[in-house]
Design a protein around this motif. Sequence first.
Motif, mmCIF file in Angstrom:
data_model
loop_
_atom_site.group_PDB
_atom_site.id
_atom_site.type_symbol
_atom_site.label_atom_id
_atom_site.label_comp_id
_atom_site.label_asym_id
_atom_site.label_seq_id
_atom_site.Cartn_x
_atom_site.Cartn_y
_atom_site.Cartn_z
ATOM 1 N N CYS A 75 4.990 5.145 5.507
ATOM 2 C CA CYS A 75 5.531 3.817 4.903
ATOM 3 C C CYS A 75 6.194 3.422 4.076
ATOM 4 O O CYS A 75 6.685 4.447 3.373
ATOM 5 C CB CYS A 75 3.442 3.728 3.655
ATOM 6 N N THR A 76 7.312 2.488 3.971
ATOM 7 C CA THR A 76 8.088 2.537 2.821
ATOM 8 C C THR A 76 7.505 1.999 1.672
ATOM 9 O O THR A 76 8.329 1.647 0.770
ATOM 10 C CB THR A 76 9.324 1.974 3.491
ATOM 11 N N ALA A 77 6.479 1.497 1.476
ATOM 12 C CA ALA A 77 5.861 0.750 0.432
ATOM 13 C C ALA A 77 6.252 -0.997 -0.032
ATOM 14 O O ALA A 77 6.673 -0.967 -0.828
ATOM 15 C CB ALA A 77 6.050 2.075 -1.699
ATOM 16 N N CYS A 78 6.942 -1.419 0.939
ATOM 17 C CA CYS A 78 7.054 -3.029 1.335
ATOM 18 C C CYS A 78 6.126 -3.689 0.452
ATOM 19 O O CYS A 78 6.549 -4.164 -0.112
ATOM 20 C CB CYS A 78 7.511 -3.331 2.232
ATOM 21 N N ASN A 79 4.987 -3.162 0.113
ATOM 22 C CA ASN A 79 3.761 -4.092 -0.055
ATOM 23 C C ASN A 79 3.619 -4.957 0.562
ATOM 24 O O ASN A 79 2.516 -5.732 0.062
ATOM 25 C CB ASN A 79 4.552 -4.462 -1.753
ATOM 26 N N TYR A 80 3.948 -5.606 1.625
ATOM 27 C CA TYR A 80 3.396 -6.654 1.958
ATOM 28 C C TYR A 80 1.066 -6.902 2.521
ATOM 29 O O TYR A 80 1.265 -7.511 2.504
ATOM 30 C CB TYR A 80 4.215 -6.515 3.398
ATOM 31 N N CYS A 81 1.459 -5.111 2.706
ATOM 32 C CA CYS A 81 0.097 -5.338 2.666
ATOM 33 C C CYS A 81 -0.661 -5.640 1.313
ATOM 34 O O CYS A 81 -2.011 -6.372 2.122
ATOM 35 C CB CYS A 81 -0.481 -3.714 3.283
ATOM 36 N N THR A 93 -2.087 -6.580 9.837
ATOM 37 C CA THR A 93 -1.002 -7.715 10.371
ATOM 38 C C THR A 93 -0.242 -7.970 9.019
ATOM 39 O O THR A 93 1.046 -8.661 10.484
ATOM 40 C CB THR A 93 -1.976 -8.986 10.548
ATOM 41 N N MET A 94 0.522 -6.937 8.904
ATOM 42 C CA MET A 94 1.260 -7.733 7.269
ATOM 43 C C MET A 94 1.571 -6.466 7.744
ATOM 44 O O MET A 94 2.906 -6.524 6.997
ATOM 45 C CB MET A 94 0.763 -7.573 6.362
ATOM 46 N N CYS A 95 1.674 -4.805 8.109
ATOM 47 C CA CYS A 95 2.743 -3.856 8.169
ATOM 48 C C CYS A 95 3.849 -3.826 9.304
ATOM 49 O O CYS A 95 3.501 -4.102 10.028
ATOM 50 C CB CYS A 95 1.617 -2.833 7.736
ATOM 51 N N PRO A 96 4.779 -4.098 8.439
ATOM 52 C CA PRO A 96 5.555 -3.867 9.524
ATOM 53 C C PRO A 96 5.851 -2.474 9.969
ATOM 54 O O PRO A 96 6.776 -2.208 11.149
ATOM 55 C CB PRO A 96 6.904 -4.647 9.028
ATOM 56 N N GLN A 97 5.819 -1.339 9.675
ATOM 57 C CA GLN A 97 5.672 0.018 10.744
ATOM 58 C C GLN A 97 4.129 0.182 11.071
ATOM 59 O O GLN A 97 4.360 1.373 11.711
ATOM 60 C CB GLN A 97 5.268 1.034 9.539
ATOM 61 N N GLN A 98 3.697 -0.930 10.953
ATOM 62 C CA GLN A 98 2.111 -0.751 12.199
ATOM 63 C C GLN A 98 1.489 0.051 12.198
ATOM 64 O O GLN A 98 0.440 1.013 12.462
ATOM 65 C CB GLN A 98 3.021 -0.842 14.393
ATOM 66 N N ILE A 111 -1.604 5.128 -2.152
ATOM 67 C CA ILE A 111 -2.941 6.128 -1.051
ATOM 68 C C ILE A 111 -1.867 6.457 0.091
ATOM 69 O O ILE A 111 -1.915 7.926 0.052
ATOM 70 C CB ILE A 111 -4.084 5.127 -0.744
ATOM 71 N N MET A 112 -1.150 6.121 0.512
ATOM 72 C CA MET A 112 -0.428 6.128 2.485
ATOM 73 C C MET A 112 0.944 7.165 0.418
ATOM 74 O O MET A 112 1.024 8.435 1.550
ATOM 75 C CB MET A 112 0.488 5.111 2.103
ATOM 76 N N GLY A 113 1.614 7.232 -0.429
ATOM 77 C CA GLY A 113 2.101 7.940 -0.876
ATOM 78 C C GLY A 113 1.443 9.488 -1.058
ATOM 79 O O GLY A 113 2.114 10.436 -0.767
#
Length: 374
Positions: free
Chosen positions: A295-301, A354-359, A314-316
């Motif tokens: 997770c890069t914490a981009c917040n898209y999700c 569907t929003m997560c660029p890291q899949q 939570i990923m962090g």
Amino acid sequence: MDTTIFPTSKMGFGCMRLPLTDENDPKSIDLPQFTQMVDLFMEAGNTYFDTAFVYHEGESEVALGQALVARYPRESFTIATKCLAWAMPDKQAAQACLDVSLKRLGIAYVDYFLLHNVGGQRTAKFDEYDMWAYAQQQKAAGKVRFVGFSIHDDADCLDALLKEHPEMDFVQLQVNYLDWDDPVNEARRLVEVAKAHGKPVIIMEPARGGRLCDLPAEAAAVLATAKPGSTQAEWAYRFCWNLPDVIAVLSGMSTVEQARENLASYAANEPFSPAERAALDQAIASLRALTSVPCTACNYCVKGCPAGVKIPQIMGLLNLEAMTGDHEFVKGLYSWQAAEGKASTCIKCGLCETMCPQQIDIINQLEAAADCYE
Ligand code: SF4
Ligand code: SF4
């Protein structure tokens, strides 16, 4: 920047985890041992003590009054205390905290008064109870020298708060070498935002709640090889002590031995040499290699989540446990960092994935987090 806000030394004595006579009773502070620690700290030329209305259920302030205030001239030390307004039942109770703290400590004024743990939905309580204006009134009345707040939220939240409250004299931030470039905790950005607003910083959690003093073997070996005889705590503190515009770096000391060790490290403090800095970067890389979720914490999700789940946080936390191996510590963080968006509130709509660029398999990860921490 008002330079009178800087104490004579950056070494701060955190009074949140004081020695106890009964480890099951947080109020049972071991006053003789604490007094010895205070004396060592003062003899070494340090002055900054950090406590709070709620630490040790109020006994931290009482003990500090006995071990420090009653035994040293008032001008020889500075005290910070905090008001956890959002945990108070009403405005009257929240605004009564400062006078109670002053009485417990036995002082007529406190040097640094903090609104404790602002951010998230807690900020609304500080607004509702009019704590911002109240703190300024107490400053004007001479009961407080400097007003600030502590925050565990992100840099955008800090920026918004400082835009809304330019009257703040300082901020207290979670900063350490592991969080410095962490995408969720973004300590570097927090410090940059404070600097952009001209606010000096008090650093909390310089050793990440003690986790940076108990490193996994590979990271520990890198640091020990780079500086034989050094302690892991020393690396964590040196990182923070040598940052600019820092009022104090809190060290939560629990024993006389810890106090002696930290004071010796501070006395010998100097910036990292290029070789030491490279070793620290190598240790950080080895810790980061242990993370399990990319997770890069981009917040898209987060934007479309109907349940408001705190996905990046939570990923962090899952990654923090992977790096430190300390389940109980991370579970404690989860209890409040994810309180306003727990993993178990996910309704599995799948929008975030569907929003997560890291899949990232977010739903599976949230299930694991709910099983682990709830
Ligand atoms: S799957 Fe869960 S976390 Fe993801 S958007 Fe839906 S409710 Fe939110
Ligand atoms: S979209 Fe993916 S990478 Fe971005 S914060 Fe959410 S989980 Fe992390």
